[in-house]
Motif scaffolding. Sequence first.
Motif, PDB file in Angstrom:
ATOM      1  N   GLY A 191       0.789  -1.229   0.000  1.00  0.00           N
ATOM      2  CA  GLY A 191       0.000   0.000   0.000  1.00  0.00           C
ATOM      3  C   GLY A 191       0.816   1.270   0.000  1.00  0.00           C
ATOM      4  N   ALA A 192       2.025   1.206   0.538  1.00  0.00           N
ATOM      5  CA  ALA A 192       2.775   2.452   0.709  1.00  0.00           C
ATOM      6  C   ALA A 192       4.255   2.318   0.370  1.00  0.00           C
ATOM      7  CB  ALA A 192       2.605   2.964   2.146  1.00  0.00           C
ATOM      8  N   GLY A 193       4.689   1.134  -0.056  1.00  0.00           N
ATOM      9  CA  GLY A 193       6.101   0.958  -0.354  1.00  0.00           C
ATOM     10  C   GLY A 193       6.921   0.947   0.929  1.00  0.00           C
TER      11      GLY A 193
ATOM     12  N   TYR B 294       6.830   6.274   7.379  1.00  0.00           N
ATOM     13  CA  TYR B 294       5.417   6.299   7.002  1.00  0.00           C
ATOM     14  C   TYR B 294       4.711   7.494   7.639  1.00  0.00           C
ATOM     15  CZ  TYR B 294       6.327   1.577   5.399  1.00  0.00           C
ATOM     16  OH  TYR B 294       6.847   0.495   4.752  1.00  0.00           O
ATOM     17  N   ASP B 295       4.028   8.275   6.807  1.00  0.00           N
ATOM     18  CA  ASP B 295       3.274   9.419   7.308  1.00  0.00           C
ATOM     19  C   ASP B 295       1.830   9.006   7.583  1.00  0.00           C
ATOM     20  OD1 ASP B 295       2.262   9.126   4.767  1.00  0.00           O
ATOM     21  OD2 ASP B 295       3.290  10.877   3.957  1.00  0.00           O
TER      22      ASP B 295
ATOM     23  N   SER C  22      -6.853   0.975   5.761  1.00  0.00           N
ATOM     24  CA  SER C  22      -7.922   0.679   4.810  1.00  0.00           C
ATOM     25  C   SER C  22      -7.725  -0.697   4.173  1.00  0.00           C
ATOM     26  CB  SER C  22      -7.931   1.809   3.766  1.00  0.00           C
ATOM     27  OG  SER C  22      -8.695   1.444   2.661  1.00  0.00           O
TER      28      SER C  22
ATOM     29  N   LEU D  74      -0.874   9.536   5.992  1.00  0.00           N
ATOM     30  CA  LEU D  74      -1.622   9.028   4.842  1.00  0.00           C
ATOM     31  C   LEU D  74      -1.251   7.568   4.557  1.00  0.00           C
ATOM     32  CD1 LEU D  74      -3.741  10.461   3.205  1.00  0.00           C
ATOM     33  CD2 LEU D  74      -2.013  10.996   1.497  1.00  0.00           C
ATOM     34  N   ALA D  75       0.028   7.253   4.726  1.00  0.00           N
ATOM     35  CA  ALA D  75       0.471   5.869   4.544  1.00  0.00           C
ATOM     36  C   ALA D  75      -0.237   4.965   5.547  1.00  0.00           C
ATOM     37  CB  ALA D  75       1.984   5.774   4.708  1.00  0.00           C
TER      38      ALA D  75
ATOM     39  N   LEU E   9      -3.150   5.606   6.939  1.00  0.00           N
ATOM     40  CA  LEU E   9      -4.566   5.552   6.546  1.00  0.00           C
ATOM     41  C   LEU E   9      -4.770   4.494   5.460  1.00  0.00           C
ATOM     42  CD1 LEU E   9      -7.101   7.226   7.323  1.00  0.00           C
ATOM     43  CD2 LEU E   9      -6.672   8.614   5.290  1.00  0.00           C
ATOM     44  N   GLU E  10      -3.879   4.486   4.472  1.00  0.00           N
ATOM     45  CA  GLU E  10      -3.972   3.510   3.386  1.00  0.00           C
ATOM     46  C   GLU E  10      -3.771   2.090   3.930  1.00  0.00           C
ATOM     47  OE1 GLU E  10      -4.912   3.641   0.376  1.00  0.00           O
ATOM     48  OE2 GLU E  10      -4.173   1.751  -0.452  1.00  0.00           O
TER      49      GLU E  10
ATOM     50  N   ARG F  49     -10.190  -4.082   4.500  1.00  0.00           N
ATOM     51  CA  ARG F  49     -10.705  -4.824   3.350  1.00  0.00           C
ATOM     52  C   ARG F  49     -10.391  -6.307   3.472  1.00  0.00           C
ATOM     53  NH1 ARG F  49      -8.163  -0.473  -0.497  1.00  0.00           N
ATOM     54  NH2 ARG F  49      -7.127  -2.252  -1.434  1.00  0.00           N
TER      55      ARG F  49
END
Lengths: 91, 405
Positions: free
Chosen positions: A21-23, A44-45, A54, A47-48, A50-51, A58
């Motif tokens: 998701g974020a590398g 990781y920030d 998520s 947003l990373a 959050l992704e 899933r």
Amino acid sequence: MSTAQTGSFTDDDLRRILREGAGSDESVDLDGDILDSTFEELGYDSLALLETGSRIEREYQITLEDDAVSGVRTPRELIDLVQQRLAARPS
Amino acid sequence: MTARAVVTGLGIVASNGIGRDAYWAATLAGRSGIGRITRFDPTPYPARLAGEVSGFAAEELLPSRLLPQTDRMTRFALVGADWAFADAGIRPQELPEFDMGVATASHAGGFEFGQNELKALWSRGGQYVSAYQSFAWFYAVNSGQISIRNGMRGPSSVVVSDQAGGLDAVAQARRQIRKGIPLMVAGAMDSSICPWGWVAQIACGRISVSEAPDRAYLPFDAEACGYVPGEGGALLIIEEADHARRREAPQVYGEIAGYAATFDPRPGSGRDSGLRRAIEQALRDAEIPPDGIDVVFADAAATPELDQVEATAITGVFGPGGVPVTAPKTMTGRLYSGAAPLDLAAALLSIRDGIIPPTTHVRLADRYEIDLVRNAPRTAPVRAALVLARGYGGFNSAMVVRAPT
């Protein structure tokens, strides 16, 4: 690869989902001992995170509130949070 | 005295060459990057040719952290900025962060990224949409990502004026240099060769539906039938001249000497296009008379009406056949915002090497009284070059670059 079916969530699951998701940061060995590093130290920030949250939702069919995920500081805390939610899931 | 803005680094991505030297060699050799679209099946669409960049290995050029959060145009931009810095001999992390800014242009933002996330939303639901959709589609994202990656906290911005934007961004960089910022990254990379981007482009009505790569994009030709879109562009390191001199920059390609932007009158007004005014004002701004310009890089829209407007503007300022005119974008397709920065790069390389790259495949129509450099490059001393760019909806921009002094 996924342990979603067995109902557990391990550090290797987290590593895989972070990568997808974020590398991963070039200066960080994600396969090393990362459990108590902060996500910030791992590159990781918010947003990373959050992704990542998520993607876990899933795959594991659980709900992680944005507040809960953004309050997590380390991989260990995130794994604990996911395991709590998995345990609370109706079987 | 006003600070002078000079170009010290070039980062290029184009369908006929990735990187400065590959692009320039291909362009002088007349090698085209236009072909049938491979990034998706173009069969159901009326237009099927594009100038696609192939062999761009983002995963080898960028850290994996950046891949899930970037559209293709942003990957071009990040790599283009890296190459421009390397060409200029600058390590941005060694410069004060507030001394560096970014000015890019964008045509449409990150269309392919947006398409994939909309598809996820529509077919699977909101929880399948990437968190990075929050910015990855955004037309300002290239400026943002370049500034973050390189620690540039000076003034940064984006302009959106279609093809003219590529020059408008470089002009914005020059404004910042004049206000005292020592260094700017400026230019544009665009890419929207995906089904969603493609239908949006086709809707403008100016895309060539020819299936023959050598007959599809023919500016100033009697058979002009629209343009072929491409992807890529160029990013330039723009520096205050004394800054470049003090640090002994490996090269100064030239100076951003003049610029003007005008807007066309409303359609049907009967008044002339603003393109000629843009040319005249840019020359005045550069304090260079028409006979001081050694080559014009044309906008080259390749529709009869727009070609006529451009040829008339050039002839009006320079006289019939009064200046060599070229359109190397016949080899790359029109790159939207990326086109004019790529033309600026080509103009600066023309100055460096004393050679004008050709326009390919065009048979000049009798009605255009211009000296079009066709098929083969022309050796000629180039001290100053004029680059023209027009954007859909009436944008006209003109920029003069001149040899370093």
